[in-house]
Design a protein around this motif. Sequence first.
Motif, PDB file in Angstrom:
ATOM      1  N   GLU A  54      33.809  17.553 -39.714  1.00  0.00           N
ATOM      2  CA  GLU A  54      33.773  16.921 -38.404  1.00  0.00           C
ATOM      3  C   GLU A  54      33.171  17.886 -37.395  1.00  0.00           C
ATOM      4  O   GLU A  54      32.621  18.914 -37.743  1.00  0.00           O
ATOM      5  CB  GLU A  54      35.162  16.457 -37.974  1.00  0.00           C
ATOM      6  CG  GLU A  54      35.802  15.489 -38.923  1.00  0.00           C
ATOM      7  CD  GLU A  54      37.178  15.053 -38.469  1.00  0.00           C
ATOM      8  OE1 GLU A  54      37.669  15.560 -37.454  1.00  0.00           O
ATOM      9  OE2 GLU A  54      37.738  14.200 -39.129  1.00  0.00           O
ATOM     10  N   ARG A 107      36.076  15.623 -28.538  1.00  0.00           N
ATOM     11  CA  ARG A 107      37.443  15.610 -29.062  1.00  0.00           C
ATOM     12  C   ARG A 107      37.458  15.485 -30.571  1.00  0.00           C
ATOM     13  O   ARG A 107      38.261  16.094 -31.252  1.00  0.00           O
ATOM     14  CB  ARG A 107      38.236  14.467 -28.430  1.00  0.00           C
ATOM     15  CG  ARG A 107      38.250  14.509 -26.915  1.00  0.00           C
ATOM     16  CD  ARG A 107      38.895  15.736 -26.366  1.00  0.00           C
ATOM     17  NE  ARG A 107      40.320  15.698 -26.666  1.00  0.00           N
ATOM     18  CZ  ARG A 107      41.134  16.723 -26.607  1.00  0.00           C
ATOM     19  NH1 ARG A 107      40.691  17.893 -26.262  1.00  0.00           N
ATOM     20  NH2 ARG A 107      42.400  16.589 -26.889  1.00  0.00           N
ATOM     21  N   SER A 108      36.583  14.640 -31.115  1.00  0.00           N
ATOM     22  CA  SER A 108      36.474  14.490 -32.564  1.00  0.00           C
ATOM     23  C   SER A 108      35.218  13.725 -32.899  1.00  0.00           C
ATOM     24  O   SER A 108      34.605  13.086 -32.048  1.00  0.00           O
ATOM     25  CB  SER A 108      37.704  13.768 -33.139  1.00  0.00           C
ATOM     26  OG  SER A 108      37.742  12.440 -32.680  1.00  0.00           O
ATOM     27  N   SER A 142      34.792  19.810 -34.965  1.00  0.00           N
ATOM     28  CA  SER A 142      36.067  20.187 -34.378  1.00  0.00           C
ATOM     29  C   SER A 142      36.080  21.654 -33.984  1.00  0.00           C
ATOM     30  O   SER A 142      35.441  22.489 -34.610  1.00  0.00           O
ATOM     31  CB  SER A 142      37.214  19.898 -35.356  1.00  0.00           C
ATOM     32  OG  SER A 142      37.020  20.588 -36.558  1.00  0.00           O
TER      33      SER A 142
END
Length: 150
Positions: free
Chosen positions: A13, A99-100, A15
Amino acid sequence: MLTEKEKIGEKMELSVGDYAVFKNEVYQANDITSKTVTLVSRKKETEKLGFTKYIFPKEFENRDILPDIYEKIVDKSELTELYRAEYYAIYKNQKFSVRSSLNKENVVLGSSDAQLVNELGFKRTDKYFYEKEVPKNEVIIEEVRTNIIK
């Protein structure tokens, strides 16, 4: 060989976290000590590089459905780079935290600037925080790296 931009896309991801470059590949970095780093991968083929499959403890709920994780402890001297990554996105000419990354098409942006996010249709997710899911093709994602002293 992947470009730096392609390597970013290959990460788990988008992140915030610690990452290491080992043999021209980017891995999540955990348990950083003064001499070693534990590298983490979700790719089975890393077993050929000496990674071992992590066995979740029996008390972990739903451990049978958790994704396979592979780990390898390496000496810091074997790393090309060790850094902390944070992600930001430019959306509608404004900068937001990422955020993601929900999937390859969408990303969740966040901000605590109530006036700005209300104008852009963000939803309140916490007392002072707002988020919005947007298509990745509507944002420019920036990675900000901070070197971790080896």
